[in-house]
Design a protein around this motif. Structure first.
Motif, PDB file in Angstrom:
ATOM      1  N   VAL A 148       1.157  -1.199  -0.281  1.00 30.72           N
ATOM      2  CA  VAL A 148       0.040  -0.177   0.253  1.00 30.72           C
ATOM      3  C   VAL A 148       0.752   1.150  -0.128  1.00 30.72           C
ATOM      4  N   TYR A 149       2.203   1.348   0.987  1.00 32.65           N
ATOM      5  CA  TYR A 149       2.977   2.843   0.895  1.00 32.65           C
ATOM      6  C   TYR A 149       3.949   2.795  -0.239  1.00 32.65           C
ATOM      7  N   ASN A 150       3.986   1.817  -0.827  1.00 31.33           N
ATOM      8  CA  ASN A 150       5.333   2.007  -2.021  1.00 31.33           C
ATOM      9  C   ASN A 150       3.879   2.114  -2.930  1.00 31.33           C
ATOM     10  N   VAL A 151       3.436   1.625  -3.985  1.00 32.45           N
ATOM     11  CA  VAL A 151       2.294   1.949  -4.706  1.00 32.45           C
ATOM     12  C   VAL A 151       1.607   3.079  -4.501  1.00 32.45           C
ATOM     13  N   ALA A 152       1.591   3.474  -3.278  1.00 33.74           N
ATOM     14  CA  ALA A 152       0.427   4.346  -3.408  1.00 33.74           C
ATOM     15  C   ALA A 152       1.787   6.489  -3.788  1.00 33.74           C
ATOM     16  N   LYS A 153       2.738   5.730  -3.180  1.00 39.72           N
ATOM     17  CA  LYS A 153       3.922   6.577  -3.163  1.00 39.72           C
ATOM     18  C   LYS A 153       4.476   6.790  -4.536  1.00 39.72           C
ATOM     19  N   ASN A 154       4.864   5.793  -5.248  1.00 38.97           N
ATOM     20  CA  ASN A 154       4.949   6.143  -7.019  1.00 38.97           C
ATOM     21  C   ASN A 154       4.427   6.147  -7.570  1.00 38.97           C
ATOM     22  N   TYR A 155       2.534   5.854  -7.197  1.00 35.76           N
ATOM     23  CA  TYR A 155       1.823   6.185  -7.285  1.00 35.76           C
ATOM     24  C   TYR A 155       1.796   8.458  -7.658  1.00 35.76           C
ATOM     25  N   TYR A 156       2.036   8.614  -6.612  1.00 38.44           N
ATOM     26  CA  TYR A 156       1.470  10.111  -6.872  1.00 38.44           C
ATOM     27  C   TYR A 156       3.589  10.500  -7.782  1.00 38.44           C
ATOM     28  N   GLN A 157       4.397   9.497  -7.226  1.00 37.21           N
ATOM     29  CA  GLN A 157       5.220  10.466  -8.196  1.00 37.21           C
ATOM     30  C   GLN A 157       5.228  10.344  -9.275  1.00 37.21           C
ATOM     31  N   SER A 216      12.286  11.500 -16.043  1.00 34.00           N
ATOM     32  CA  SER A 216      11.606  10.956 -14.493  1.00 34.00           C
ATOM     33  C   SER A 216      10.455  10.091 -14.472  1.00 34.00           C
ATOM     34  N   LEU A 217       9.440  10.278 -15.925  1.00 38.89           N
ATOM     35  CA  LEU A 217       8.212   9.149 -15.384  1.00 38.89           C
ATOM     36  C   LEU A 217       8.044   8.094 -15.993  1.00 38.89           C
ATOM     37  N   GLU A 218       9.320   7.847 -16.811  1.00 38.21           N
ATOM     38  CA  GLU A 218       9.387   6.843 -17.675  1.00 38.21           C
ATOM     39  C   GLU A 218      10.295   5.712 -16.484  1.00 38.21           C
ATOM     40  N   LEU A 219      10.909   6.438 -15.682  1.00 34.30           N
ATOM     41  CA  LEU A 219      11.361   5.565 -14.143  1.00 34.30           C
ATOM     42  C   LEU A 219      10.456   4.739 -13.440  1.00 34.30           C
ATOM     43  N   ALA A 220       9.250   6.295 -12.612  1.00 29.22           N
ATOM     44  CA  ALA A 220       8.144   6.437 -11.711  1.00 29.22           C
ATOM     45  C   ALA A 220       7.494   5.378 -12.268  1.00 29.22           C
ATOM     46  N   LEU A 221       6.846   5.207 -13.713  1.00 22.34           N
ATOM     47  CA  LEU A 221       6.178   4.279 -14.659  1.00 22.34           C
ATOM     48  C   LEU A 221       6.876   3.064 -14.060  1.00 22.34           C
ATOM     49  N   ASN A 222       8.159   2.922 -14.538  1.00 24.96           N
ATOM     50  CA  ASN A 222       8.768   1.851 -14.214  1.00 24.96           C
ATOM     51  C   ASN A 222       8.852   0.673 -12.478  1.00 24.96           C
ATOM     52  N   LEU A 224       6.524   2.289 -10.299  1.00 25.14           N
ATOM     53  CA  LEU A 224       5.602   1.587  -9.840  1.00 25.14           C
ATOM     54  C   LEU A 224       4.660   0.297 -10.245  1.00 25.14           C
ATOM     55  N   LYS A 225       5.247  -0.498 -11.761  1.00 26.15           N
ATOM     56  CA  LYS A 225       4.484  -1.534 -11.966  1.00 26.15           C
ATOM     57  C   LYS A 225       5.814  -2.308 -11.056  1.00 26.15           C
ATOM     58  N   PHE A 226       6.690  -2.012 -10.908  1.00 26.65           N
ATOM     59  CA  PHE A 226       7.086  -2.923  -9.753  1.00 26.65           C
ATOM     60  C   PHE A 226       6.455  -3.749  -8.839  1.00 26.65           C
ATOM     61  N   GLN A 227       6.387  -2.903  -7.810  1.00 28.42           N
ATOM     62  CA  GLN A 227       6.037  -2.432  -6.989  1.00 28.42           C
ATOM     63  C   GLN A 227       4.367  -2.949  -7.022  1.00 28.42           C
ATOM     64  N   MET A 228       4.204  -3.155  -8.381  1.00 31.09           N
ATOM     65  CA  MET A 228       2.018  -3.403  -8.806  1.00 31.09           C
ATOM     66  C   MET A 228       2.486  -4.888  -9.008  1.00 31.09           C
ATOM     67  N   GLY A 229       3.382  -5.292  -9.418  1.00 28.65           N
ATOM     68  CA  GLY A 229       3.557  -6.967  -9.458  1.00 28.65           C
ATOM     69  C   GLY A 229       3.240  -6.468 -11.694  1.00 28.65           C
ATOM     70  N   VAL A 230       3.439  -5.624 -12.362  1.00 22.84           N
ATOM     71  CA  VAL A 230       3.075  -5.509 -13.461  1.00 22.84           C
ATOM     72  C   VAL A 230       4.103  -6.029 -14.509  1.00 22.84           C
ATOM     73  N   SER A 231       4.113  -6.641 -15.388  1.00 25.87           N
ATOM     74  CA  SER A 231       5.176  -6.722 -16.200  1.00 25.87           C
ATOM     75  C   SER A 231       5.791  -5.836 -17.312  1.00 25.87           C
ATOM     76  N   GLN A 232       6.978  -4.951 -16.700  1.00 29.44           N
ATOM     77  CA  GLN A 232       7.365  -3.948 -16.685  1.00 29.44           C
ATOM     78  C   GLN A 232       6.839  -3.462 -18.961  1.00 29.44           C
ATOM     79  N   LEU A 236       1.079   1.636 -18.445  1.00 33.44           N
ATOM     80  CA  LEU A 236       0.173   1.440 -17.372  1.00 33.44           C
ATOM     81  C   LEU A 236      -0.039   3.198 -17.855  1.00 33.44           C
ATOM     82  N   THR A 237      -1.544   3.103 -17.509  1.00 33.25           N
ATOM     83  CA  THR A 237      -2.173   4.558 -17.519  1.00 33.25           C
ATOM     84  C   THR A 237      -2.949   5.027 -16.409  1.00 33.25           C
TER      85      THR A 237
END
Length: 446
Positions: A148-157, A216-222, A224-232, A236-237
């Motif tokens: 919850v913490y990591n996904v929310a943090k990266n979502y905001y980023q 920075s957006l590309e790094l933040a998305l990557n 976020l995907k990792f923290q969600m367990g989504v394939s790189q 993701l929008t």
């Protein structure tokens, strides 16, 4: 005069108010991202394996107090039988006799059963099942809170990066169109060449900032995907968010460190260490067990007869084991266990103070973040007011183009600062939720 009026009209047409950050597109909300992470992030499966491991360890501990049954079978071919000497005159024989005992083939089949009647070390092992299972469940909850913490943090980023890119692109588009107008004015001698050059420098700076923001957006998305367990490789929008429209709602509550997973994990580890200390001490106590066996035995000098004419035998009994002296080995183990318990108790007290410190700091940070957000919100409104007035004055010819561009720049900077302060406010909210152990409640209320 007509030419200047035409240019001014064009300029006003290409200087609209700040557009929205992104067009609304179907995407992931924060709650959907967290929900997906709770189901698919690899750490969840690891936590589930720990729970199952604890269950199997409980079965193993109980099994040691259940009957233990084994079976065995043995076939022997005495290639050369051992011989013994019977002294003379033993059975009336005048001379010593050399004879062989046994027969060439021997078959033995038996089963043994053992049942522990009393062994306190085993009983304490069973007692450890409950805190061990609880610890595995707490590890699962800790994993969920981390997600919850990591996904929310990266979502905001990601959201911040998207907003920054949108602002930069909008600024570049407006500046590029202004450059076209300024070029005409410069060529017609209406403005000085330096006015065009300064605006061009501003455009180039914005283009460099855009490259950095997109990276920075590309790094933040990557991340976020990792923290969600989504394939790189999966796109993701994020969906339209109310992040910039309203302040986060923070539900403060009385701080109680007993609610924290970290504290509860420390308590369960202490329980296990205390039980381990008791088990070592219980090694001084006697143990009692019952045993029984039954088997059959066959002898023959012919191979065909080795599996016939079996003779049965059986036994039952009790076994008492009483430790007497082990060279103080168990006492040394007990003292080590005792020191381990004392160390963990002291560490738990230190952790408790640390939990209080983290909560107080998070609470103070939230107050500061809220104040900054409110101040930046007022600054945006003031900057917009200045921009609107400057635009009107520019139309009336009482303000220069430089004044208009400066007002526009200040307005954009105020908006960017507000977005950053708002994200800091959300981050402070996450830190407070984490410090008081309410991250899962935060997720459920999204």
């Amino acid at each position: 005069m007509k030419t200047n009026s035409f240019l001014i009209a064009m300029l006003m047409a290409v200087l609209p108010s700040l557009s929205k950050a992104q067009n609304a597109q179907p995407g992931w909300t924060l709650k959907q991202c967290i929900e997906y992470g709770l189901k698919n992030y690899g750490g969840v499966r690891l936590a589930q394996y720990q729970v199952e491991t604890a269950n199997q360890q409980a079965r193993e501990a109980i099994s040691q107090y259940l009957p233990q049954v084994t079976g065995s079978g043995n076939f022997t071919d005495n290639i050369k039988l051992q011989r013994s000497v019977i002294p003379a005159n033993t059975f009336g024989n005048p001379e010593p006799l050399t004879i062989a005992f046994g027969q060439k083939y021997q078959t033995n089949v038996a089963a043994q059963a053992t049942q522990t009647i009393y062994d306190k070390t085993l009983l304490l092992g069973i007692k450890a099942n409950e805190p061990n299972k609880k610890l595995a469940e707490l590890n699962t909850r800790q994993t969920q809170e981390d997600i919850v913490y990591n996904v929310a943090k990266n979502y905001y980023q990601v959201f911040v990066s998207q907003q920054q890119i949108a602002l930069l692109k909008d600024n570049m588009a407006r500046t590029q169109q202004v450059l076209a107008i300024l070029k005409l004015q410069r060529d017609n001698g209406v403005i000085q060449p330096v006015d065009y050059t300064n605006t061009e420098v501003s455009y180039n700076n914005a283009r460099s900032q855009l490259v950095l923001a997109e990276n920075s957006l590309e790094l933040a998305l990557n991340q976020l995907k990792f923290q969600m367990g989504v394939s790189q490789d999966q796109p993701l929008t994020l969906s339209d968010s109310n992040i910039v429209k309203q302040l986060p709602k923070v539900q403060k509550q009385d701080f109680d460190y007993h609610n924290l997973v970290s504290f509860q994990q420390g308590e369960r580890n202490l329980d296990l260490q205390r039980i381990n200390m008791e088990r070592t001490k219980a090694g001084y106590l006697p143990t009692l067990s019952a045993n029984a066996s039954y088997g059959t035995l066959s002898f023959s000098n012919q191979f065909s007869g080795a599996f016939q004419n079996f003779l049965g035998f059986g036994t039952v009994g009790l076994r008492l084991n009483l430790p007497i002296f082990d060279g103080f080995r168990r006492d040394a183990q007990y003292q080590q266990n005792k020191l381990t318990v004392l160390t963990q108790e002291e560490q738990q007290r230190l952790n408790t103070e640390s939990f209080k410190l983290q909560y107080n700091n998070a609470e103070s940070q939230l107050v500061r973040a809220k104040t900054n957000t409110e101040n930046d919100d007022r600054t945006v409104k003031l900057a917009q007011e200045v921009y609107d007035i400057t635009t009107l004055q520019y139309k009336q010819g009482t303000k220069s183009l430089t004044d208009l561009l400066n007002a526009d720049k200040s307005y954009r900077e105020a908006q960017s600062n507000y977005i950053n302060s708002l994200i800091n406010y959300y981050q402070a909210q996450l830190d407070l939720e984490q410090s008081q152990g309410t991250l899962l409640n935060f997720y459920n209320q999204l």
